[in-house]
Design an enzyme around this catalytic site. Structure first.
Site, PDB file in Angstrom:
ATOM      1  N   ASP A 441     -19.638  13.593  -8.374  1.00  0.00           N
ATOM      2  CA  ASP A 441     -19.676  14.789  -7.544  1.00  0.00           C
ATOM      3  C   ASP A 441     -21.123  15.019  -7.116  1.00  0.00           C
ATOM      4  OD1 ASP A 441     -19.697  17.358  -6.482  1.00  0.00           O
ATOM      5  OD2 ASP A 441     -18.352  18.198  -8.006  1.00  0.00           O
ATOM      6  N   HIS A 442     -21.376  14.873  -5.810  1.00  0.00           N
ATOM      7  CA  HIS A 442     -22.759  14.945  -5.330  1.00  0.00           C
ATOM      8  C   HIS A 442     -23.340  16.350  -5.403  1.00  0.00           C
ATOM      9  CE1 HIS A 442     -26.201  13.030  -3.847  1.00  0.00           C
ATOM     10  NE2 HIS A 442     -25.690  12.327  -2.869  1.00  0.00           N
ATOM     11  N   ARG A 443     -22.516  17.346  -5.685  1.00  0.00           N
ATOM     12  CA  ARG A 443     -23.057  18.698  -5.922  1.00  0.00           C
ATOM     13  C   ARG A 443     -23.777  18.743  -7.264  1.00  0.00           C
ATOM     14  NH1 ARG A 443     -17.643  22.126  -5.528  1.00  0.00           N
ATOM     15  NH2 ARG A 443     -17.109  20.441  -6.975  1.00  0.00           N
TER      16      ARG A 443
END
Length: 471
Positions: A441-443
């Site tokens: 998850d790039h968040r």
């Protein structure tokens, strides 16, 4: 005085709203004891046996096998005082109020009570309540579905038209319950059959003849072998397709994957690794008497490598709380292992896997896999995972771009291990090689952190002794 108690479907997991009735272990007239298994249900997470909260005699099965039932709906009635004075049991509930997929067209779904005397009116049942349904014997999350039950009068031996009131006016089809059940199982529309029985009754032979006639006109798509994935479906009239309801594990998996794919921005990084030393370690452990009671596979070493990588980079072990707008960093690792089962993909997890030495991890992995395959995974084992491995290599696949398990920041795909030409110590040699893919998850995880985690997993796979340095 006889007392009839209804058993409402409890919440067999964490916040589940419905379940499918798989197999009844009792029948009307059976004597049951407290805690005796009475029914097997399938939830979104696993198969669960429900025990009886009462002792007595079963008077009604209020739902049929295959029905989807909402939590809190009555499924069984028990006479807890069978030796008392005779009294008529309570009226059966209207199945449409208790089942998510109405079973009104399947009278066999509700056991018919003794026909009431025509001279004595039968009172309407009272609204469902904790008192009237006997909620004093609670299992898990026991509750009652709001709303009033409705009564449907039946004459003994009556034959109901198929398809409800509207259809009954158009197609007054008469068939006995076993024939209706057979027609449903075979995907036969009874309104298309010319009845041969007395008084326009559709017989079993009529249904079987219709199936033969349809089969003769159908171009076969698949070889005539076992196709269990079609068992719960309904075949179209021309036999060229089958519609299978989306239920239980498949339904929840689809919902979770859509939510994950369109909520968390996925990034996947790849690494090709020489795992010859891992294969050598696996071979040695198989001969080690301390590991004689477990099945040692490369997946065990991958699991340990990922746990060591998480120890070095704990920020990858996190979750995104959208509602609170917070990042939740987990101080424990519940290691999920994606498992393909006849019920669909499930992801049970090993609790506190970061605390386990290699042998204990192997035992947990072995038990987890066995339970997933036989459908006995508990709801607890399916919840609160923090990071996951999906072993696509077991299917001969080199790698993939896995979708995150909801609530997790990363998932590692472990590809097939193959012998390939490889430059080793300056020379070309045949080595064992695999591909690893880490989706995240790039968040929560940026490219550098993802790369470091993946590189550390690869480093341990290339040289397992490296794990001794980090352990």
């Amino acid at each position: 005085m006889p007392s009839f108690q209804r058993f409402n479907l409890p919440d067999a997991g964490e916040g589940l709203t419905e379940a499918d009735i798989v197999t009844w272990s009792v029948a009307v007239g059976d004597t049951v004891e407290v805690n005796q298994p009475i029914v097997e249900i399938e939830t979104a997470k696993s198969l669960v046996e429900l025990p009886s909260p009462y002792s007595g005699v079963v008077t009604q099965l209020l739902v049929a096998e295959g029905d989807t039932v909402e939590v809190g709906a009555p499924i069984l009635e028990v006479d807890v005082d069978p030796d008392g004075e005779p009294a008529a049991p309570s009226e059966p509930v209207q199945v449409a109020d208790a089942v998510a997929e109405p079973a009104a067209a399947s009278p066999s779904a509700v056991a018919a009570p003794v026909a009431p005397s025509q001279a004595t009116p039968v009172p309407e049942p009272a609204p469902a309540s904790a008192e009237s349904e006997g909620s004093g014997a609670v299992l898990v999350g026991y509750g009652v579905k709001a709303g009033n039950a409705t009564r449907r009068e039946r004459r003994e031996g009556s034959l109901d038209p198929i398809g409800g009131a509207e259809a009954a006016g158009q197609y007054p089809v008469l068939a006995k319950p076993p024939v209706r059940k057979l027609a449903k199982e075979l995907g036969v529309d009874l309104t298309t059959i010319t009845p041969s029985g007395p008084g326009g009754l559709v017989t079993r032979e009529d249904v079987e003849q219709q199936v033969k006639a349809t089969a003769a006109q159908t171009l076969a798509t698949y070889p005539e072998d076992d196709q269990p994935w079609l068992a719960s479906g309904t075949t179209t009239r021309d036999g060229r397709s089958t519609r299978v309801p989306v239920k239980s594990v498949r339904k929840r998996t689809a919902e979770a994957m859509v939510q994950s794919a369109f909520t968390a921005p996925h990034v996947t990084e790849f690494l090709t690794v020489d795992v010859t030393e891992t294969m050598n370690l696996v071979a040695r452990l198989k001969q080690d008497r301390d590991f004689a009671d477990v099945r040692v596979t490369p997946l065990l070493i991958v699991a340990k490598a990922l746990l060591l990588a998480v120890r070095r980079h704990p920020e990858v072990n996190a979750a995104w709380d959208e509602q609170a707008q917070e990042i939740v960093y987990k101080h424990y690792v519940n290691l999920g292992i994606a498992a393909s089962t006849p019920r669909g993909l499930v992801v049970p997890n090993i609790k506190d896997a970061h605390r386990l030495p290699l042998h204990a991890l192997a035992l947990e992995l072995q038990d987890l896999t066995a339970e997933a395959r036989n459908g006995s995974t508990s709801p607890r084992a399916m919840s609160d995972g923090t990071i996951t491995i999906t072993n696509v290599g077991a299917l001969g696949i080199d790698t993939g771009t896995p979708i995150l398990n909801p609530g997790e920041a990363a998932i590692l795909a472990f590809g097939s291990i193959r012998q390939q030409p490889w430059v080793h110590e300056g020379e070309i040699a045949v080595r064992w090689v695999t591909q690893l893919a880490l989706s995240f998850d790039h968040r929560l995880v940026d490219g550098e952190l993802g790369a470091r985690v993946l590189a550390d997993v690869g480093r341990v796979m290339n040289d397992p002794s490296q794990g001794l340095v980090w352990a």
